[in-house]
Design a protein around this motif. Sequence first.
Motif, PDB file in Angstrom:
ATOM      1  N   ASP A  51     -12.787  -3.842  17.098  1.00 13.99           N
ATOM      2  CA  ASP A  51     -11.788  -3.886  16.043  1.00 13.99           C
ATOM      3  C   ASP A  51     -11.872  -2.570  15.283  1.00 13.99           C
ATOM      4  O   ASP A  51     -12.966  -2.150  14.883  1.00 13.99           O
ATOM      5  CB  ASP A  51     -12.026  -5.063  15.100  1.00 13.99           C
ATOM      6  CG  ASP A  51     -10.854  -5.299  14.171  1.00 13.99           C
ATOM      7  OD1 ASP A  51      -9.732  -4.888  14.503  1.00 13.99           O
ATOM      8  OD2 ASP A  51     -11.065  -5.907  13.104  1.00 13.99           O
ATOM      9  N   GLU A  53      -9.698   0.024  12.284  1.00 11.53           N
ATOM     10  CA  GLU A  53      -8.681   0.107  11.234  1.00 11.53           C
ATOM     11  C   GLU A  53      -8.419   1.575  10.939  1.00 11.53           C
ATOM     12  O   GLU A  53      -9.354   2.373  10.839  1.00 11.53           O
ATOM     13  CB  GLU A  53      -9.151  -0.577   9.949  1.00 11.53           C
ATOM     14  CG  GLU A  53      -9.328  -2.070  10.057  1.00 11.53           C
ATOM     15  CD  GLU A  53      -8.030  -2.815  10.270  1.00 11.53           C
ATOM     16  OE1 GLU A  53      -6.987  -2.359   9.766  1.00 11.53           O
ATOM     17  OE2 GLU A  53      -8.061  -3.849  10.951  1.00 11.53           O
ATOM     18  N   VAL A  76     -10.272   6.753  11.608  1.00  4.36           N
ATOM     19  CA  VAL A  76     -10.300   5.407  12.186  1.00  4.36           C
ATOM     20  C   VAL A  76     -11.687   4.822  11.965  1.00  4.36           C
ATOM     21  O   VAL A  76     -12.689   5.402  12.386  1.00  4.36           O
ATOM     22  CB  VAL A  76      -9.960   5.445  13.697  1.00  4.36           C
ATOM     23  CG1 VAL A  76      -9.929   4.049  14.259  1.00  4.36           C
ATOM     24  CG2 VAL A  76      -8.646   6.162  13.945  1.00  4.36           C
ATOM     25  N   ASP A 141      -7.529  -2.699  21.329  1.00  7.77           N
ATOM     26  CA  ASP A 141      -7.178  -2.972  19.935  1.00  7.77           C
ATOM     27  C   ASP A 141      -6.188  -1.903  19.491  1.00  7.77           C
ATOM     28  O   ASP A 141      -6.424  -0.709  19.663  1.00  7.77           O
ATOM     29  CB  ASP A 141      -8.413  -2.953  19.042  1.00  7.77           C
ATOM     30  CG  ASP A 141      -8.092  -3.368  17.626  1.00  7.77           C
ATOM     31  OD1 ASP A 141      -7.288  -4.299  17.445  1.00  7.77           O
ATOM     32  OD2 ASP A 141      -8.638  -2.756  16.696  1.00  7.77           O
ATOM     33  N   ARG A 142      -5.087  -2.341  18.900  1.00  7.38           N
ATOM     34  CA  ARG A 142      -3.968  -1.453  18.580  1.00  7.38           C
ATOM     35  C   ARG A 142      -3.716  -1.479  17.082  1.00  7.38           C
ATOM     36  O   ARG A 142      -3.523  -2.549  16.501  1.00  7.38           O
ATOM     37  CB  ARG A 142      -2.753  -1.969  19.350  1.00  7.38           C
ATOM     38  CG  ARG A 142      -1.518  -1.213  19.177  1.00  7.38           C
ATOM     39  CD  ARG A 142      -0.450  -1.846  20.100  1.00  7.38           C
ATOM     40  NE  ARG A 142       0.768  -1.117  20.051  1.00  7.38           N
ATOM     41  CZ  ARG A 142       1.818  -1.447  19.315  1.00  7.38           C
ATOM     42  NH1 ARG A 142       1.790  -2.524  18.589  1.00  7.38           N
ATOM     43  NH2 ARG A 142       2.887  -0.700  19.326  1.00  7.38           N
ATOM     44  N   GLU A 143      -3.699  -0.297  16.478  1.00  9.28           N
ATOM     45  CA  GLU A 143      -3.416  -0.169  15.045  1.00  9.28           C
ATOM     46  C   GLU A 143      -2.280   0.823  14.862  1.00  9.28           C
ATOM     47  O   GLU A 143      -2.187   1.813  15.593  1.00  9.28           O
ATOM     48  CB  GLU A 143      -4.647   0.299  14.264  1.00  9.28           C
ATOM     49  CG  GLU A 143      -5.790  -0.698  14.286  1.00  9.28           C
ATOM     50  CD  GLU A 143      -5.456  -2.024  13.646  1.00  9.28           C
ATOM     51  OE1 GLU A 143      -4.754  -2.023  12.614  1.00  9.28           O
ATOM     52  OE2 GLU A 143      -5.886  -3.061  14.169  1.00  9.28           O
TER      53      GLU A 143
END
Length: 149
Positions: A51, A53, A76, A141-143
């Motif tokens: 995860d 962000e 990130v 995981d894509r932000e």
Amino acid sequence: MASVSSSTLIIFIASILVAASVAGTMTNGVQRLSDALGDRSVDVSKDIRTDVEIISDAGSPDSIYDESVDNVTVLVKNTGSKTLTATPGSIDLIVNGEFLSPSTVDVVNGDSWRTGTVARVNASVNLSSGDHRLVVIVNGDREVLEFRT
């Protein structure tokens, strides 16, 4: 009467052989399915434990895009439970629908990208004035970060 017993015995033996071959085929198929599920569960576990962000401030576009050198810099943070690889090949960037490979990835506060640490991701791209959309992908995981230049 003997002919009835012989034909019944032959049919019985044939049905046992067919049942044994079907059971062998089913066992092999179930084993392959079990192996595939085991492999897939390892991949899913890796994705679940990953995860990230984006902590760059979209309200300060000058901290994200430097037009004098045509460079995007995004911070990130690893918020998952797994230590991640901080290399350009382990992170994908998509800027305005265009895939970019990061030129550098540096861990800001440590030597490895552990939980709670931040990586600085840089990529060369020429952006015009206006709204932009940046997507960071790490282990699935894509932000998304939307900013204006």
